[in-house]
Design a protein around this motif. Sequence first.
Motif, short mmCIF file in Angstrom:
data_model
loop_
_atom_site.label_atom_id
_atom_site.label_comp_id
_atom_site.label_asym_id
_atom_site.label_seq_id
_atom_site.Cartn_x
_atom_site.Cartn_y
_atom_site.Cartn_z
N VAL A 15 -12.67 5.60 -12.52
CA VAL A 15 -12.34 6.14 -11.08
C VAL A 15 -11.79 7.73 -11.08
O VAL A 15 -12.04 8.56 -10.35
N LEU A 16 -10.80 7.81 -12.28
CA LEU A 16 -10.28 9.02 -12.40
C LEU A 16 -11.25 10.07 -12.44
O LEU A 16 -11.05 11.39 -11.81
N ASP A 39 -7.99 1.83 -2.49
CA ASP A 39 -9.04 0.80 -2.56
C ASP A 39 -10.11 1.05 -3.81
O ASP A 39 -10.38 -0.06 -4.33
N LEU A 40 -10.12 2.17 -4.21
CA LEU A 40 -11.05 2.46 -5.42
C LEU A 40 -10.30 1.94 -6.57
O LEU A 40 -11.19 1.54 -7.70
N ILE A 41 -9.01 1.97 -6.68
CA ILE A 41 -8.58 1.66 -8.02
C ILE A 41 -8.16 0.07 -7.91
O ILE A 41 -8.46 -0.72 -9.01
N LEU A 74 -8.11 14.70 -2.02
CA LEU A 74 -8.44 13.02 -1.88
C LEU A 74 -7.87 12.42 -0.61
O LEU A 74 -6.53 12.64 -0.61
N GLY A 124 -14.70 9.77 -12.29
CA GLY A 124 -16.06 9.75 -11.68
C GLY A 124 -17.01 9.44 -12.56
O GLY A 124 -16.74 9.27 -13.76
N ILE A 144 -8.28 5.78 0.59
CA ILE A 144 -9.72 5.36 -0.29
C ILE A 144 -9.35 5.32 -1.71
O ILE A 144 -9.97 4.21 -2.48
N ALA A 145 -8.50 6.18 -2.23
CA ALA A 145 -8.17 6.05 -3.66
C ALA A 145 -7.48 4.49 -3.87
O ALA A 145 -8.06 4.23 -5.16
N GLY A 167 -9.46 -2.35 -5.44
CA GLY A 167 -10.34 -3.06 -4.99
C GLY A 167 -11.36 -3.81 -5.99
O GLY A 167 -11.48 -4.97 -5.85
N PRO A 168 -11.79 -3.09 -7.00
CA PRO A 168 -12.79 -3.75 -7.97
C PRO A 168 -12.01 -4.97 -8.79
O PRO A 168 -12.61 -6.07 -8.74
N LEU A 176 -4.10 14.79 -9.23
CA LEU A 176 -5.37 14.10 -8.46
C LEU A 176 -5.85 15.20 -7.43
O LEU A 176 -5.18 16.11 -7.22
N SER A 177 -6.79 15.21 -7.28
CA SER A 177 -7.56 16.08 -6.21
C SER A 177 -7.03 16.33 -5.15
O SER A 177 -6.65 15.38 -4.28
N ARG A 235 0.82 -1.07 0.14
CA ARG A 235 -0.03 -0.01 -0.02
C ARG A 235 0.81 1.41 -0.02
O ARG A 235 0.76 2.28 -0.80
#
Lengths: 201, 201, 201, 201
Positions: free
Chosen positions: C194-195, C165-167, C158, C197, C162-163, C169-170, C154-155, C138
């Motif tokens: 993801v990038l 996991d978002l990238i 952010l 939204g 979480i980012a 995780g799926p 990136l925002s 990680r």
Amino acid sequence: MKETDGRSADARRRSESSRLAILESATDLVREVGYEKMTIEAIAARAGVGKQTIYRWWPSKGAVLFDSFVAMNEKGAELAALPDTGDIESDLKAVLAATADELNDPMYDVPMRALNTAISNDDTLAAQYAEWLETPMREVKRRRLQAAQDAGQLSPALDLDIAIDLIWGPLLNRWLQRSGPLNSTYTNGIVDSVLDGIRAR
Amino acid sequence: MKETDGRSADARRRSESSRLAILESATDLVREVGYEKMTIEAIAARAGVGKQTIYRWWPSKGAVLFDSFVAMNEKGAELAALPDTGDIESDLKAVLAATADELNDPMYDVPMRALNTAISNDDTLAAQYAEWLETPMREVKRRRLQAAQDAGQLSPALDLDIAIDLIWGPLLNRWLQRSGPLNSTYTNGIVDSVLDGIRAR
Amino acid sequence: MKETDGRSADARRRSESSRLAILESATDLVREVGYEKMTIEAIAARAGVGKQTIYRWWPSKGAVLFDSFVAMNEKGAELAALPDTGDIESDLKAVLAATADELNDPMYDVPMRALNTAISNDDTLAAQYAEWLETPMREVKRRRLQAAQDAGQLSPALDLDIAIDLIWGPLLNRWLQRSGPLNSTYTNGIVDSVLDGIRAR
Amino acid sequence: MKETDGRSADARRRSESSRLAILESATDLVREVGYEKMTIEAIAARAGVGKQTIYRWWPSKGAVLFDSFVAMNEKGAELAALPDTGDIESDLKAVLAATADELNDPMYDVPMRALNTAISNDDTLAAQYAEWLETPMREVKRRRLQAAQDAGQLSPALDLDIAIDLIWGPLLNRWLQRSGPLNSTYTNGIVDSVLDGIRAR
DNA sequence: TACTAACCGAGACGGTACGTCGGGTCTTACT
DNA sequence: AGTAAGACCCGACGTACCGTCTCGGTTAGTA
């Protein structure tokens, strides 16, 4: 063990072929490696049987061994009577010499020694031994002595059970304790002394 | 084993306290759990000793047990002579009854049974038993019988070794095979029959 | 497990060669037969090691397997950083596609699936996994995202955890649940979505 | 498994009560002891059923477990639609938070984890899971996202399957890998980031 | 209404693996 | 060099389950 009677009731499903294979394996193994090195695992493997099948029906390896002795004696049909030439002295000498020969033969010595080890360390087994092996053998001996007593060759007041112990006890004890050679000089000496007593007359 | 004699040369550095702790642990353990369940690991642990210290000096657990017997008998000093009231019959009855009592006492029964198991399955041990324990005991018995023979109470031609077997063999055999109760009725019967013989007269 | 640090204190006597043989056997076996059919007995046999040596140092086969992963990652030196071409989008697409390839390769799929099974059924293992394997990985991912965030790709608000996991995780979830094919169409779709939204703008 | 459909021809004589007892026992047992320690023998015993009755109708314990899940979902009638207040963001946050709660509840966590273990190690099961459990659930999710897309709240070009993975994947992955707490802070963060993307704008 | 075939509970069977115990050997550190 | 401690490889223990196999006894559907 002692599955040879009431069995039909609680063990209708028991596999007879497995039972026989187990008893035979035990017989063979005890001869090959002795009692202490005989393992339940080896018995099962040689018999082509799962270990659980042994544990399901016998509580210990001593019990398996015991049953294998019972099975052997069953096959040997009715226990042969002791020889009766009419002369108790020569008959006893012959029988004891033959017994000594047997005890000197590893083929018999090893398994019997194993059985004795098992009995010596397990009360339950000793009781079963008494009932299924010792009692019949003692009966055979008693019959020969009874005949001699009836024929007036043995003291009429004699307790035959003590007589049996007197005659066979010394030999068996010497065998178990390995306290001396087992030969006819010894067995004849026993018979002579037991018959006539050791007290000076 | 019996490492206390000629071996003293190569064992000068041996720890006496460890040796004693091991023998005592063996004695205790055999009483508590019996021969088969007594393990070298348990002996070492209870004695506060490394396993290697046992394996260095003894070849088997039977040998340890044997030495613990020898040690016990050494402490008991010279083996007491059998009683001699001048009457061989009553003396033998007393001795056999006492022996029977001992064999009925688990305190003695368990370790002696263990020793016998060990002997029965180990020739080397049997030889050492014969030399260090059986021979002295047999000598004691022989001396009493010799006295009786000298006093004319036993047949002059009698082989005393056979006589010893005759007298003690039946009792020991019944004990080992658990083939009957050990009481004075039995032991008296033995003595009577052995002294006078079983042949009709 | 986790014997790689404080080990010197409580396990100075531990055999390093046995430890390595065990870990290697576990690695091999899990690949050959899978997690459920991998047995401690087989690990020990292949490693030429007593079962007790495994039970002495690991509480479960999952723990052995976990350690074998840790060992593999240690040998692979410092965890390689993720590629940084300056374009977070293409970098992520490349990394995810590579990860998908790996997950499609039985060489990696089987042991990793095994590790996940182990973790999923053992809290302790999950904690160790988090500390020794997940956290470093990680961190590597976070560093690449941090760089992108610093570069204004990136925002700024952010939460990078979480980012991550978002990238990833799926993809990992589809892999574990076998709910669809793992290919670059899918991974690119993830990165795109993801990038930018999924909300209409 | 899923033996209630096409197989009706050859299973007319199947005992429905046994089937139900088996499924219920499996459900109970997996909760009580977990997947790995749940045995077919225990299922049979608890269901008061012969082992053969299980082996006759299911190929593995994973299959039994799977059917018990299908049965539970059938009882719960038609899968409830996801809430639709018109605001996709708050609806998703509510659904994800509820899912997180469920995953935190051992009552659901343990059996679902078991099901995932089963799927992860059995392709056949994974396919059936996809058909009988995952597809319907995915359809429900898709419907809600479709409504949002139709309402112009989601990007019109969006692949809804990817969207579903994006929204639920991270949560499920964190749950399976036990890589962090499952709470609304986390689930809200996911929804926010997924909806708006993580790219700087 | 009986026949008969499949299903059922039960549980023995040959096996594999479990986790533990102890055997006998070897190494380490202390005395 | 002997010792306490204890790790090591190994073999066996007694148990738990595996998946298969009878065994009698229901229980349907067929004749």
